[in-house]
Design a protein around this motif. Sequence first.
Motif, PDB file in Angstrom:
ATOM      1  N   ALA A 273      34.185  39.204  44.594  1.00  0.00           N
ATOM      2  CA  ALA A 273      33.021  39.227  45.484  1.00  0.00           C
ATOM      3  C   ALA A 273      33.456  38.827  46.894  1.00  0.00           C
ATOM      4  O   ALA A 273      34.514  38.206  47.086  1.00  0.00           O
ATOM      5  CB  ALA A 273      31.960  38.258  44.959  1.00  0.00           C
ATOM      6  N   ALA A 274      32.630  39.192  47.877  1.00  0.00           N
ATOM      7  CA  ALA A 274      32.964  38.972  49.288  1.00  0.00           C
ATOM      8  C   ALA A 274      33.301  37.513  49.601  1.00  0.00           C
ATOM      9  O   ALA A 274      34.114  37.243  50.487  1.00  0.00           O
ATOM     10  CB  ALA A 274      31.804  39.446  50.154  1.00  0.00           C
ATOM     11  N   ASP A 275      32.721  36.560  48.862  1.00  0.00           N
ATOM     12  CA  ASP A 275      32.992  35.136  49.143  1.00  0.00           C
ATOM     13  C   ASP A 275      34.086  34.553  48.241  1.00  0.00           C
ATOM     14  O   ASP A 275      34.197  33.334  48.116  1.00  0.00           O
ATOM     15  CB  ASP A 275      31.684  34.330  49.006  1.00  0.00           C
ATOM     16  CG  ASP A 275      31.113  34.386  47.583  1.00  0.00           C
ATOM     17  OD1 ASP A 275      31.692  35.093  46.726  1.00  0.00           O
ATOM     18  OD2 ASP A 275      30.095  33.724  47.326  1.00  0.00           O
ATOM     19  N   GLN A 276      34.909  35.424  47.625  1.00  0.00           N
ATOM     20  CA  GLN A 276      35.937  34.938  46.686  1.00  0.00           C
ATOM     21  C   GLN A 276      37.372  35.118  47.190  1.00  0.00           C
ATOM     22  O   GLN A 276      38.293  35.289  46.405  1.00  0.00           O
ATOM     23  CB  GLN A 276      35.737  35.609  45.320  1.00  0.00           C
ATOM     24  CG  GLN A 276      34.439  35.148  44.650  1.00  0.00           C
ATOM     25  CD  GLN A 276      34.194  35.752  43.284  1.00  0.00           C
ATOM     26  OE1 GLN A 276      34.568  36.883  43.028  1.00  0.00           O
ATOM     27  NE2 GLN A 276      33.527  34.989  42.422  1.00  0.00           N
ATOM     28  N   LYS A 277      37.550  35.025  48.520  1.00  0.00           N
ATOM     29  CA  LYS A 277      38.895  35.156  49.100  1.00  0.00           C
ATOM     30  C   LYS A 277      39.843  34.075  48.555  1.00  0.00           C
ATOM     31  O   LYS A 277      41.022  34.331  48.314  1.00  0.00           O
ATOM     32  CB  LYS A 277      38.765  35.048  50.627  1.00  0.00           C
ATOM     33  CG  LYS A 277      40.004  35.434  51.387  1.00  0.00           C
ATOM     34  CD  LYS A 277      39.744  35.457  52.891  1.00  0.00           C
ATOM     35  CE  LYS A 277      41.056  35.604  53.633  1.00  0.00           C
ATOM     36  NZ  LYS A 277      40.907  35.525  55.091  1.00  0.00           N
TER      37      LYS A 277
ATOM     38  N   ALA B  30      26.979  41.706  43.419  1.00  0.00           N
ATOM     39  CA  ALA B  30      27.544  41.052  44.600  1.00  0.00           C
ATOM     40  C   ALA B  30      28.196  42.092  45.500  1.00  0.00           C
ATOM     41  O   ALA B  30      28.638  43.137  45.027  1.00  0.00           O
ATOM     42  CB  ALA B  30      28.585  40.025  44.167  1.00  0.00           C
ATOM     43  N   LYS B  31      28.270  41.768  46.798  1.00  0.00           N
ATOM     44  CA  LYS B  31      29.041  42.615  47.710  1.00  0.00           C
ATOM     45  C   LYS B  31      30.518  42.399  47.410  1.00  0.00           C
ATOM     46  O   LYS B  31      30.950  41.252  47.230  1.00  0.00           O
ATOM     47  CB  LYS B  31      28.783  42.187  49.167  1.00  0.00           C
ATOM     48  CG  LYS B  31      27.700  42.990  49.866  1.00  0.00           C
ATOM     49  CD  LYS B  31      27.533  42.545  51.307  1.00  0.00           C
ATOM     50  CE  LYS B  31      28.694  42.995  52.192  1.00  0.00           C
ATOM     51  NZ  LYS B  31      28.467  42.647  53.621  1.00  0.00           N
TER      52      LYS B  31
ATOM     53  N   LEU C  22      34.641  42.071  47.910  1.00  0.00           N
ATOM     54  CA  LEU C  22      35.601  41.628  48.939  1.00  0.00           C
ATOM     55  C   LEU C  22      36.376  42.856  49.432  1.00  0.00           C
ATOM     56  O   LEU C  22      36.883  43.631  48.624  1.00  0.00           O
ATOM     57  CB  LEU C  22      36.557  40.587  48.341  1.00  0.00           C
ATOM     58  CG  LEU C  22      37.589  39.956  49.268  1.00  0.00           C
ATOM     59  CD1 LEU C  22      36.924  39.218  50.440  1.00  0.00           C
ATOM     60  CD2 LEU C  22      38.478  38.971  48.488  1.00  0.00           C
TER      61      LEU C  22
ATOM     62  N   ASP D  89      38.377  42.887  55.885  1.00  0.00           N
ATOM     63  CA  ASP D  89      37.707  41.667  56.327  1.00  0.00           C
ATOM     64  C   ASP D  89      38.544  40.410  56.098  1.00  0.00           C
ATOM     65  O   ASP D  89      38.202  39.343  56.608  1.00  0.00           O
ATOM     66  CB  ASP D  89      36.356  41.500  55.593  1.00  0.00           C
ATOM     67  CG  ASP D  89      35.372  42.594  55.962  1.00  0.00           C
ATOM     68  OD1 ASP D  89      35.530  43.195  57.044  1.00  0.00           O
ATOM     69  OD2 ASP D  89      34.451  42.854  55.164  1.00  0.00           O
ATOM     70  N   THR D  90      39.630  40.526  55.311  1.00  0.00           N
ATOM     71  CA  THR D  90      40.445  39.344  55.003  1.00  0.00           C
ATOM     72  C   THR D  90      41.513  39.088  56.064  1.00  0.00           C
ATOM     73  O   THR D  90      42.037  37.981  56.153  1.00  0.00           O
ATOM     74  CB  THR D  90      41.185  39.497  53.654  1.00  0.00           C
ATOM     75  OG1 THR D  90      42.130  40.584  53.777  1.00  0.00           O
ATOM     76  CG2 THR D  90      40.219  39.766  52.507  1.00  0.00           C
TER      77      THR D  90
END
Length: 159
Positions: free
Chosen positions: A72-76, A145-146, A148, A152-153
């Motif tokens: 998910a986008a917040d799982q970097k 979820a959006k 990752l 964006d990283t």
Amino acid sequence: MDLEAKKKVLRSFTYGLYILTARDGEAYAAGTVNWVTQASFTPPLIALGVKRDSHLHALLERTGKLALMTLAADQKAIAQDFFRPTVREGNTLNGHPFEPSPTLGLPLLTELPYWLEAEVRHLYPGGDHSVVVAEVVGAGVRYEAKPLVMWDTGWFYGG
Ligand SMILES: Cc1cc2nc3c(=O)[nH]c(=O)nc-3n(C[C@H](O)[C@H](O)[C@H](O)COP(=O)(O)O)c2cc1C
């Protein structure tokens, strides 16, 4: 060929980030990958570039099975934990809880929203990475979820 242009063009591709896992008995491997795409509707095929000298490659070549989860986008931070070698402690891989997938018994990280399990149909020894073509035989959604997205990283794996 203009090598700088080749690098920029290949890095302009849009990628997601995923955790790829494989397992042979008590041997577990998990790694963050981005070279992933769907490759056919019927049968449902995916294609992945997998580093030839990785533990992941050895296990999925030997067993013919893999599992893939979308970050998910917040799982970097989770992605970062799977750039390093896999350490299994109880029901965790690199500190993250997992459970066996229902069909193939492969490790699924329970924090990630989307997962699939797949059987390897073709393995082309392309170069430093093999092109692995696998058929999806199971899938699940824990929550929506959006995803990752590589761009964006600020990271690159390609060129
Ligand atoms: C941003 C990034 C993207 C990556 N993408 C891939 C990939 O698409 N395929 C791959 O085989 N390895 C990829 N890797 C390397 C794997 O994460 C790493 O080799 C793996 O976790 C180690 O595998 P092993 O412990 O099984 O040897 C990537 C690494 C980084 C830093």
